[in-house]
Design a protein around this motif. Structure first.
Motif, mmCIF file in Angstrom:
data_model
loop_
_atom_site.group_PDB
_atom_site.id
_atom_site.type_symbol
_atom_site.label_atom_id
_atom_site.label_comp_id
_atom_site.label_asym_id
_atom_site.label_seq_id
_atom_site.Cartn_x
_atom_site.Cartn_y
_atom_site.Cartn_z
ATOM 1 N N THR A 20 -28.107 44.322 80.988
ATOM 2 C CA THR A 20 -27.247 45.343 80.379
ATOM 3 C C THR A 20 -26.120 45.733 81.325
ATOM 4 N N PHE A 21 -26.439 45.901 82.606
ATOM 5 C CA PHE A 21 -25.428 46.262 83.601
ATOM 6 C C PHE A 21 -24.324 45.204 83.652
ATOM 7 N N TYR A 22 -24.705 43.938 83.729
ATOM 8 C CA TYR A 22 -23.699 42.878 83.794
ATOM 9 C C TYR A 22 -22.894 42.771 82.503
ATOM 10 N N VAL A 24 -22.157 45.201 80.375
ATOM 11 C CA VAL A 24 -21.226 46.322 80.330
ATOM 12 C C VAL A 24 -20.105 46.119 81.341
ATOM 13 N N SER A 25 -20.427 45.626 82.525
ATOM 14 C CA SER A 25 -19.406 45.396 83.558
ATOM 15 C C SER A 25 -18.389 44.364 83.093
ATOM 16 N N PHE A 26 -18.852 43.263 82.530
ATOM 17 C CA PHE A 26 -17.931 42.228 82.063
ATOM 18 C C PHE A 26 -17.085 42.720 80.901
ATOM 19 N N GLU A 28 -16.098 45.825 80.449
ATOM 20 C CA GLU A 28 -15.084 46.710 81.017
ATOM 21 C C GLU A 28 -13.985 45.917 81.720
ATOM 22 N N ILE A 29 -14.369 44.858 82.426
ATOM 23 C CA ILE A 29 -13.377 44.018 83.101
ATOM 24 C C ILE A 29 -12.462 43.370 82.069
ATOM 25 N N ARG A 30 -13.026 42.896 80.969
ATOM 26 C CA ARG A 30 -12.231 42.262 79.913
ATOM 27 C C ARG A 30 -11.262 43.257 79.287
ATOM 28 N N LYS A 32 -10.078 45.944 80.665
ATOM 29 C CA LYS A 32 -9.059 46.286 81.655
ATOM 30 C C LYS A 32 -8.011 45.185 81.745
#
Length: 68
Positions: A20-22, A24-26, A28-30, A32
């Protein structure tokens, strides 16, 4: 209680939390990067396309015809 009966659910919870962490991180990066792309396009600093091959051929042909 057996150690496997306690350890396996905990290991599953940790694995799901990491996935889930990865995810959500990916995401958010996308988002941004898309925002940055939109910002750069609005400033007209974005990607400038080069001449297409068809236009290059046409300009070369025009140059050759101008020489004659």
């Amino acid at each position: 209680m057996d150690a496997m009966q306690v350890g396996l659910p905990i290991l599953g919870i940790v694995a799901v939390a990491a996935i889930t962490f990865y995810a959500v991180s990916f995401a958010e990066i996308r988002e941004k990067s898309f925002r940055d792309l939109e910002d750069s396009e609005s400033e007209n600093v974005g990607f400038k396309s080069s001449m297409s091959s068809r236009k290059r051929r046409a300009s070369r042909k025009a140059e050759k015809q101008d020489k004659f």
